[in-house]
Design an enzyme around this catalytic site. Structure first.
Site, short mmCIF file in Angstrom:
data_model
loop_
_atom_site.label_atom_id
_atom_site.label_comp_id
_atom_site.label_asym_id
_atom_site.label_seq_id
_atom_site.Cartn_x
_atom_site.Cartn_y
_atom_site.Cartn_z
N HIS A 245 -8.98 23.56 -17.78
CA HIS A 245 -8.24 24.58 -18.53
C HIS A 245 -7.95 25.83 -17.70
CE1 HIS A 245 -7.45 27.47 -21.82
NE2 HIS A 245 -7.07 26.40 -22.50
N SER B 269 -3.23 28.53 -26.04
CA SER B 269 -3.81 28.92 -24.76
C SER B 269 -2.88 28.59 -23.60
CB SER B 269 -5.16 28.22 -24.55
OG SER B 269 -5.06 26.83 -24.69
N ASP C 149 -11.97 32.23 -18.30
CA ASP C 149 -11.78 30.86 -18.79
C ASP C 149 -12.89 29.97 -18.25
OD1 ASP C 149 -10.22 28.26 -19.40
OD2 ASP C 149 -8.82 29.80 -20.06
#
Length: 442
Positions: free
Chosen positions: A203, A380, A165
């Site tokens: 994220h 996600s 990520d």
């Protein structure tokens, strides 16, 4: 240039280019070691076998380059990925050389090194939900999946989950002692070590928290598998490419990952990426868990659309506590050419909570204080719920084959339309039911 070994994604890039214009590409080649010789998950011999793979694969690449030069009179610049344990290499091709490369007997697939992108979530605020979760001491996603019941058997100890990520802020109190290794992969595929571990955005930290985070300062549990180990790879920093992602995968496998969480997508559809997943699953016993995308019904994101990706759709909870598929959650029924081994593919595979997901982020200074947690929406956010559940199942049954784990999650999933509706291109096989999947593996 029309051969099943060559990705159709080359045609937009090379179709009208100068015949000698160079294009970065990825080649997948046959390994000399049969898949059945790879020790199973948790076997201490795996690292030794991967070292042997590395030397054998290096020899294959050298032989492939020699044969190519003998056949064409041109040199082949090939660079192995990582240690070479994965039978994948980075090469340069042109319109004139692509077909000759594909003719080499070792070659399985040739794929353009296209850009990859984050499947971006939305950042949101839900004060009422926050109050409910503080009262229940658990996020709504963990409640719906009955994770507290799973914790009576296992909390994921001994299983490594790689999160590829934007990186991770490992100093977050909810991730204390959970992040065991960290790497940055730059757009040229180079591995860069860095301390302290960092997140180029928010994220990666949010995803890591959902996989294996602990409790907030208010005592709210956020992580599905709070005793699993995290391997965080920053592969979405700068102009990330397919080579960046594959280098991250190779690093994860070398570090002993059993699950790889990917909330990302390619710029355009890549039909041959299934070859990479086939390798991860069948040769290395590693499960890729992939977000299906946030492009709404009728669309899917690659590589989540690969037939052998375990792709995840997002559930939402309405004000009356009913569960449904989020409007943004992608899904489609895909039809491939007649000669494809998997002509009909329906995605996603399963669904999990993916809206109003509360997890940790790097600290953000706001006028009224420092924030270290937030809510986000997206497939996600659903994906790490499933990756965490897979870690729980692997921890409880370390010798269970991946096929059994996948089958248990699919067949025990709940679909509101009943058995005859499974799978469809909204729910997939349905909402995962981890406790029932655990029972099915007995």
């Amino acid at each position: 240039m029309n051969t099943p070994k060559i990705s159709s994604a080359f045609f937009p890039a090379l179709g009208s280019s100068d015949p000698n214009c160079k294009q970065d590409a990825i080649v997948i080649y046959r390994t000399e070691r049969p898949p059945e010789e790879m020790p199973s998950r948790g076997d201490e011999r795996r690292f030794q076998v991967m070292q042997q793979n590395s030397q054998q694969n290096t020899d294959v690449v050298a032989r492939m380059a020699t044969n190519y030069q003998n056949a064409t009179g041109q040199s082949l610049h090939a660079t192995k990925v990582g240690s070479g344990a994965l039978p994948i290499a980075a090469v340069e091709v042109t319109r004139n050389t692509l077909a000759a490369l594909a003719e080499q007997p070792e070659i399985v697939a040739v794929i353009p090194n296209q850009k990859i992108k984050l499947i971006k979530p939305q950042q949101i605020e839900y004060s009422d939900l926050m109050a409910q979760e503080e009262k229940q001491k658990m996020t709504w996603g963990l409640q719906v999946l009955d994770i507290a019941k799973m914790w009576e058997t296992t909390k994921g100890k001994g299983v490594k989950v790689a999160v590829l990520d934007t990186g991770v802020y490992s100093d977050h109190p909810a991730l204390k002692d959970r992040v065991k290794d960290f790497i940055i992969v730059d757009p040229n595929g180079r591995r860069i070590t860095a301390t302290p571990y960092f997140d180029a955005g928010q994220h990666g930290t949010h995803v890591c928290g959902t996989v294996a985070g602990g409790k907030t300062d208010k005592g709210v549990s956020i992580g599905v598998a709070p005793e699993a180990d995290l391997l965080a790879g920053g592969v979405l920093i700068g102009n990330a490419t397919l080579q960046t992602l594959i280098e991250g995968m190779a690093w994860a496998i070398e570090k002993g990952a059993s699950v790889i969480n990917m909330s990302l997508g390619l710029t355009y559809y890549e039909p041959l990426f299934a070859e990479v997943f086939d390798m991860l699953i069948n040769q290395f016993d590693v499960l890729p868990v992939v977000a299906i995308g946030n492009e709404n019904h009728g669309n899917t994101s690659s590589p989540g659309s690969a037939h052998n990706a375990f792709s995840i759709g997002a559930l939402e909870k309405s004000p009356n506590d009913e569960l449904g598929i989020a409007f943004f959650s992608s899904g489609a029924s895909l039809v491939f050419p007649e000669d494809s081994p998997n002509k009909w593919v329906t995605k996603p595979d399963v669904s999990a909570p993916g809206t109003q997901v509360y997890s940790c982020i790097p600290p953000v200074q706001q006028p009224n204080g420092i924030y270290q947690y937030t809510y986000m929406d997206g497939t996600s956010m659903a994906t790490p719920h499933v990756a965490g559940v897979v870690a729980l199942l692997m921890s409880a049954y370390p010798k269970a084959p991946l096929s059994a784990i996948i089958q248990a999650l699919k067949e025990t999933a709940y679909h509101p339309g009943g058995e005859e509706m499974r799978p469809d291109n909204r729910w997939g096989w349905g909402r995962i039911q981890p406790v029932k999947a655990l029972e099915a593996l007995k």
